[in-house]
Design a protein around this motif. Sequence first.
Motif, mmCIF file in Angstrom:
data_model
loop_
_atom_site.group_PDB
_atom_site.id
_atom_site.type_symbol
_atom_site.label_atom_id
_atom_site.label_comp_id
_atom_site.label_asym_id
_atom_site.label_seq_id
_atom_site.Cartn_x
_atom_site.Cartn_y
_atom_site.Cartn_z
ATOM 1 N N THR A 116 0.847 -1.193 0.000
ATOM 2 C CA THR A 116 0.000 0.000 0.000
ATOM 3 C C THR A 116 0.886 1.247 0.000
ATOM 4 O OG1 THR A 116 -1.679 -1.208 1.252
ATOM 5 C CG2 THR A 116 -1.862 1.204 1.186
ATOM 6 N N ARG A 117 0.680 2.129 -0.947
ATOM 7 C CA ARG A 117 1.486 3.347 -1.042
ATOM 8 C C ARG A 117 1.103 4.311 0.074
ATOM 9 N NH1 ARG A 117 4.536 5.629 -5.413
ATOM 10 N NH2 ARG A 117 5.817 7.247 -4.440
ATOM 11 N N TRP A 124 6.101 2.508 1.069
ATOM 12 C CA TRP A 124 5.141 1.445 0.830
ATOM 13 C C TRP A 124 5.016 0.623 2.104
ATOM 14 C CZ3 TRP A 124 2.692 0.532 -3.965
ATOM 15 C CH2 TRP A 124 3.149 1.314 -5.024
ATOM 16 N N SER A 137 0.123 -4.473 -5.664
ATOM 17 C CA SER A 137 -0.146 -3.091 -5.306
ATOM 18 C C SER A 137 -1.631 -2.879 -5.035
ATOM 19 C CB SER A 137 0.312 -2.156 -6.426
ATOM 20 O OG SER A 137 -0.167 -0.842 -6.214
ATOM 21 N N GLU A 168 -2.967 -0.100 -5.235
ATOM 22 C CA GLU A 168 -3.391 0.963 -6.142
ATOM 23 C C GLU A 168 -3.877 0.423 -7.490
ATOM 24 O OE1 GLU A 168 0.072 3.492 -6.367
ATOM 25 O OE2 GLU A 168 -0.803 4.917 -4.967
ATOM 26 N N ASP A 169 -3.070 -0.414 -8.132
ATOM 27 C CA ASP A 169 -3.413 -0.853 -9.483
ATOM 28 C C ASP A 169 -3.557 -2.362 -9.629
ATOM 29 O OD1 ASP A 169 -0.791 -1.747 -9.366
ATOM 30 O OD2 ASP A 169 -0.020 -0.328 -10.847
#
Length: 392
Positions: free
Chosen positions: A154-155, A160, A184, A186-187
Amino acid sequence: MAFETLASDFYGYENLLTDREKAFIADLRVYLESEVKPVVNEYWEKAEFPHQIIEGLHRTGTIGLGFPETAAFENSAVFRGWVALELARVDASVSTYVGVQNGLALGAIGVCGSDEQRAEWLPKLASGEVLGAFGLTEPLSGSDSAQGLRTIATRDGDNWVLNGSKRWIGNATFSDITVIWAKSAEDGQVKGFIVPTSTPGYTATKIEGKQSLRMVQNADITLENVVVPESLRLQNANTFKDTAAVLRLTRAEVAWAAVGVAVGAYEAAVKYSKERVQFGKPIGSHQLIQDLLVKSLGNITASIGLCTRVSEMLDRGEQRDEHSALAKAFTTARMRETVAWCREILGGNGIVIDYDVARFFADAEALYSYEGTREMNTLIVGRSITGLAAFV
């Protein structure tokens, strides 16, 4: 030391190597025979890794051969395959240590790292200043790693945060860094991270009770809110395709290592067949024993030929996933067959490690499964043949 091809290299494939490559192999062979082989049975039985050999393995220049920043000299993929074979013909656990340090940890950074990351980490891993591991497989995700990773990254600003778990991670009980692969948040794509093992929240626990590769220190890894800076994210690892690029290189060398295990068992069986006397003569003079030895040599010779070709394709930039997959699937199957025949030659003595064959017999099972099972590699090749994916 003068170079001599192995008797088990029946068609003389080693003669394809350059003089410099042959000299390296000759020196490595001396080191392995004098410093490594005498201790492997003891440590295999204790399920401990002989840390005293690490310095020598790095001193010989065995680590880092595939990258210009760390290679001792310009060399070929065929040569690097022979190095893997030489290591495995003495002991598969030693070959696995090198495969993890060199092909997976150093290789992941070499393939997926930025120029700055390569410059910082590759020399340290090649010299042994830093010991590495490679964290892809998970308790619930092995063959389906492309889609099934449950470790999440997780950013958080310039950092991270990693949460999840890994299993069967070689060298992980003593590594300084582990390359962790995580999905990720995010993506949803797989990313790679260089994680110092001293990072809070990172824990590695040795897996006990193994009956194969007993010297390899495999570990379960837990990651609980492990914070990794963006600077330690592999900058060229953006999808699982990038992870696969690392595995494509190492899978071919595992194929070579499988040949090495078969060679080690075969050489021990040949020696035993000449020394063991039954019915008043060496058992090697009996037709049934010679039949097993010839079939074993046939498997080894065919496997060397296949590995040589797939490594030549790598040097030419022609190797694809299905090529390395076929090499891994074929050679490990032939290895498994060969070590069983060699164990048969030794009779009851084939189940004690005193004669080495029992160790090769047991270790073959791990090589048969890791870096892609035979079934998964078969499906990769089958997809290439038919154009149809048979994956679930």
